[in-house]
Design an enzyme around this catalytic site. Structure first.
Site, PDB file in Angstrom:
ATOM      1  N   LYS A   1     -11.283  15.413 -11.735  1.00 49.73           N
ATOM      2  CA  LYS A   1     -11.487  15.821 -13.130  1.00 49.73           C
ATOM      3  C   LYS A   1     -12.151  17.176 -13.125  1.00 49.73           C
ATOM      4  O   LYS A   1     -12.838  17.552 -12.171  1.00 49.73           O
ATOM      5  CB  LYS A   1     -12.388  14.824 -13.861  1.00 49.73           C
ATOM      6  CG  LYS A   1     -12.183  14.803 -15.356  1.00 49.73           C
ATOM      7  CD  LYS A   1     -10.947  13.998 -15.734  1.00 49.73           C
ATOM      8  CE  LYS A   1     -10.719  13.922 -17.213  1.00 49.73           C
ATOM      9  NZ  LYS A   1      -9.666  12.952 -17.539  1.00 49.73           N
TER      10      LYS A   1
ATOM     11  N   ASN B   1      -4.751  14.019 -29.439  1.00 45.52           N
ATOM     12  CA  ASN B   1      -3.519  13.656 -28.736  1.00 45.52           C
ATOM     13  C   ASN B   1      -3.388  12.135 -28.637  1.00 45.52           C
ATOM     14  O   ASN B   1      -2.374  11.556 -29.011  1.00 45.52           O
ATOM     15  CB  ASN B   1      -3.519  14.301 -27.335  1.00 45.52           C
ATOM     16  CG  ASN B   1      -2.329  13.837 -26.509  1.00 45.52           C
ATOM     17  OD1 ASN B   1      -2.222  12.675 -26.147  1.00 45.52           O
ATOM     18  ND2 ASN B   1      -1.402  14.742 -26.224  1.00 45.52           N
TER      19      ASN B   1
ATOM     20  N   GLY C   1      -5.483   9.487 -30.006  1.00 44.58           N
ATOM     21  CA  GLY C   1      -5.684   8.710 -31.230  1.00 44.58           C
ATOM     22  C   GLY C   1      -4.588   8.947 -32.260  1.00 44.58           C
ATOM     23  O   GLY C   1      -4.090   7.991 -32.880  1.00 44.58           O
TER      24      GLY C   1
HETATM   25  P1  NAD Z   1      -8.176  15.516 -28.046  1.00 45.50           P
HETATM   26  O1  NAD Z   1      -9.010  16.704 -27.836  1.00 45.50           O
HETATM   27  O2  NAD Z   1      -6.717  15.698 -28.295  1.00 45.50           O
HETATM   28  O3  NAD Z   1      -8.760  14.644 -29.260  1.00 45.50           O
HETATM   29  C1  NAD Z   1     -10.094  14.214 -29.293  1.00 45.50           C
HETATM   30  C2  NAD Z   1     -10.330  13.564 -30.644  1.00 45.50           C
HETATM   31  O4  NAD Z   1     -11.636  12.994 -30.643  1.00 45.50           O
HETATM   32  C3  NAD Z   1     -10.294  14.559 -31.799  1.00 45.50           C
HETATM   33  O5  NAD Z   1      -9.665  13.954 -32.915  1.00 45.50           O
HETATM   34  C4  NAD Z   1     -11.760  14.810 -32.093  1.00 45.50           C
HETATM   35  O6  NAD Z   1     -12.004  15.201 -33.423  1.00 45.50           O
HETATM   36  C5  NAD Z   1     -12.320  13.425 -31.810  1.00 45.50           C
HETATM   37  N1  NAD Z   1     -13.749  13.446 -31.551  1.00 45.50           N
HETATM   38  C6  NAD Z   1     -14.463  14.331 -30.820  1.00 45.50           C
HETATM   39  N2  NAD Z   1     -15.781  14.023 -30.858  1.00 45.50           N
HETATM   40  C7  NAD Z   1     -15.879  12.900 -31.625  1.00 45.50           C
HETATM   41  C8  NAD Z   1     -16.953  12.089 -32.022  1.00 45.50           C
HETATM   42  N3  NAD Z   1     -18.199  12.378 -31.659  1.00 45.50           N
HETATM   43  N4  NAD Z   1     -16.686  11.007 -32.803  1.00 45.50           N
HETATM   44  C9  NAD Z   1     -15.423  10.728 -33.189  1.00 45.50           C
HETATM   45  N5  NAD Z   1     -14.353  11.455 -32.826  1.00 45.50           N
HETATM   46  C10 NAD Z   1     -14.584  12.533 -32.066  1.00 45.50           C
HETATM   47  O7  NAD Z   1      -8.433  14.574 -26.778  1.00 45.50           O
HETATM   48  P2  NAD Z   1      -7.492  13.409 -26.237  1.00 45.50           P
HETATM   49  O8  NAD Z   1      -6.637  13.969 -25.188  1.00 45.50           O
HETATM   50  O9  NAD Z   1      -6.901  12.678 -27.378  1.00 45.50           O
HETATM   51  O10 NAD Z   1      -8.571  12.478 -25.494  1.00 45.50           O
HETATM   52  C11 NAD Z   1      -9.231  11.400 -26.159  1.00 45.50           C
HETATM   53  C12 NAD Z   1      -9.740  10.405 -25.134  1.00 45.50           C
HETATM   54  O11 NAD Z   1      -8.642   9.905 -24.372  1.00 45.50           O
HETATM   55  C13 NAD Z   1     -10.726  10.974 -24.103  1.00 45.50           C
HETATM   56  O12 NAD Z   1     -11.616   9.950 -23.716  1.00 45.50           O
HETATM   57  C14 NAD Z   1      -9.811  11.319 -22.938  1.00 45.50           C
HETATM   58  O13 NAD Z   1     -10.518  11.413 -21.707  1.00 45.50           O
HETATM   59  C15 NAD Z   1      -8.885  10.125 -22.988  1.00 45.50           C
HETATM   60  N6  NAD Z   1      -7.622  10.303 -22.305  1.00 45.50           N
HETATM   61  C16 NAD Z   1      -6.777  11.318 -22.615  1.00 45.50           C
HETATM   62  C17 NAD Z   1      -5.564  11.424 -21.963  1.00 45.50           C
HETATM   63  C18 NAD Z   1      -4.540  12.471 -22.316  1.00 45.50           C
HETATM   64  O14 NAD Z   1      -3.423  12.394 -21.795  1.00 45.50           O
HETATM   65  N7  NAD Z   1      -4.818  13.426 -23.176  1.00 45.50           N
HETATM   66  C19 NAD Z   1      -5.231  10.505 -20.954  1.00 45.50           C
HETATM   67  C20 NAD Z   1      -6.108   9.465 -20.677  1.00 45.50           C
HETATM   68  C21 NAD Z   1      -7.294   9.377 -21.360  1.00 45.50           C
END
Ligand code: NAD
Length: 415
Positions: free
Chosen positions: A105, A220, A222
């Site tokens: 990471k 991405n 949610g």
């Molecule tokens: P992203 O940047 O696309 O979205 C993050 C979301 O979280 C945004 O809507 C943001 O407003 C919200 N957010 C940020 N701080 C917050 C808070 N304090 N309270 C509530 N919401 C909040 O990121 P993502 O890629 O969607 O990642 C989200 C989670 O999924 C992370 O834990 C990431 O590690 C995990 N994840 C992502 C992927 C991927 O392919 N992108 C893969 C596996 C796991």
């Protein structure tokens, strides 16, 4: 009560399965440490002419099973311990899904929301200049994570290629499809999560048709979880949130409209027909399925006793502490753990690597078929072990993943 950080939490999970697997103290110690990590300073010329230097990290947690793989975050609250914890989770995620990859990471401590497009491009390129000797298609492969996206992956791939003197698609996944990216990578994490939730919903008696669903995070993972859930599984997404707070409509939100509204206004707040709620309130709503899809440590001993979901699916990494999970277990709320549930992203990233190595391109149907097979079979293997040994799904998942990594370490003569 002080909650442990993500790295401490993952180490605790390793300890638990260490006794199940009868690991020696030496092996347990080596599983609780990253094999190597790099701390860098990332200089960026800002639009106002000043030079800002941002702290950055890249952690290779364990590469016994193969080259390491893991995302990059741009976040103001990033810490080396969170990155270590996430790199460790990536190790178990790749292992549980039988990918020939280790875990890594990376992150830069910065606030991308306050940066211009030009500043973000210079930051992305500068980060790659700082870590390029540490990464490579057969060494360590990067991907998007919180507040990084396809465009950032394109800049990073381009910068690495300039340094290498040749286009090197394989060093980054999550690229745009027109630039060596894979079909189906953009929503792979959410889609993979639904493949697992769909199986779990049958096991736990929570039918998906018209099930109420609450989602924290609208990026991405949610946002796509809300879209795929409502359009393809017929669930009723009643609440979603972002970092500013959430919105609720018990009859169900029209997710396409919510997405357009957020794109236009930059916020969820004020979405017609919805009530405003805080992120804390959102997590405690009565619902069939709760999907944390934002950041780590949001379900703790402070709120676990008030969670009223019938099932929790961790689409985010590390959204729950170990003590919180104990409370949920007592309340008989099943939890589908992060590294089982949200692996769709790394699985399709692996498919992207395979396509890049073979100069090939698979269609979306092929990607979805392979992803579904992998996610569903992994869920059933874990669920069987959990049932046979009467342990949580997380504990069963750790047991399988850790045993695979330890087997590789033994075969390589490391322990
Ligand atoms: P992203 O940047 O696309 O979205 C993050 C979301 O979280 C945004 O809507 C943001 O407003 C919200 N957010 C940020 N701080 C917050 C808070 N304090 N309270 C509530 N919401 C909040 O990121 P993502 O890629 O969607 O990642 C989200 C989670 O999924 C992370 O834990 C990431 O590690 C995990 N994840 C992502 C992927 C991927 O392919 N992108 C893969 C596996 C796991």
């Amino acid at each position: 009560m002080n909650e442990p950080n993500l790295f401490e939490m993952v180490k605790e999970h390793i300890c638990t399965c260490s006794s199940d697997l009868d690991l020696t103290p030496d092996i347990e110690t080596s599983l609780k440490l990253p094999v190597r990590e790099l701390h860098v300073s990332v200089p960026v010329r800002m639009d106002n002419g000043r030079l800002n230097v941002f702290p950055g990290f890249r952690v290779h947690y364990n590469d016994a099973l193969g080259p390491t793989k893991g995302g990059v975050r741009f976040h103001p609250d990033e810490t080396i311990d969170t990155i270590r914890g996430l790199a460790s989770l990536m190790t178990w995620k790749c292992a549980i899904h039988n990918l020939p990859l280790g875990g890594a990471k990376g992150g830069v401590v910065c606030n991308p929301k306050e940066m211009s497009k030009g500043e973000l491009e210079r930051l992305s390129r500068s980060y790659i200049q700082a870590i390029h000797q540490f990464i490579g298609p057969d060494k360590d492969v990067l991907a998007p994570d919180v507040y990084t996206n396809q465009q950032i992956m394109a800049w990073m791939m381009d910068e690495y290629s300039r340094i290498a003197g040749k286009t090197t698609f394989g060093v980054i996944t999550g690229k745009p499809v027109s630039l060596g990216g894979s079909e189906g990578r953009d929503d792979a994490t959410a889609r993979g999560g639904w493949y697992v939730v769909s199986e779990a919903s049958k096991d736990f008696g929570v039918p998906l048709k018209d099930a109420s669903v609450v989602i924290q995070g609208f990026g991405n993972v949610g946002g796509n979880a809300a879209l795929i859930g409502s359009q393809e599984y017929g669930v009723r997404v009643i609440a979603v949130s972002d970092s500013q707070g959430g919105i609720l409509n018990r009859d169900g939100l029209s997710i396409g409209d919510v997405m357009r509204y957020k794109e236009t206004t930059g916020s969820l707040k004020g979405f017609p027909g919805s009530a405003e709620i805080t992120n804390a309130e959102l997590l405690e709503l009565e619902t069939d399925i709760l999907i944390p899809a934002a950041l780590e440590n949001v379900i703790t001993t402070n709120n676990a006793g008030r969670i009223r979901a019938k099932m929790i699916a961790e689409f985010a990494n590390g959204p729950m502490t170990k003590d919180a999970e104990r409370i949920l277990f007592q309340h008989q709320i099943p939890v589908i753990p992060d590294f089982l549930c949200n692996a769709g992203g790394v699985v399709v990233s692996y498919y992207e690597m395979v396509q890049n190595f073979n100069i090939d391109h698979w269609d979306a149907k092929e990607i979805h078929r392979r992803l579904e097979t992998k996610m569903v079979s992994c869920y059933h293997d874990v669920r069987k072990l959990a049932n046979d040994h009467n342990v949580t799904i997380r504990q069963a998942a750790y047991t399988i993943a850790v045993s695979r990594v330890v087997k590789a370490m033994k075969l390589r003569g490391w322990v």
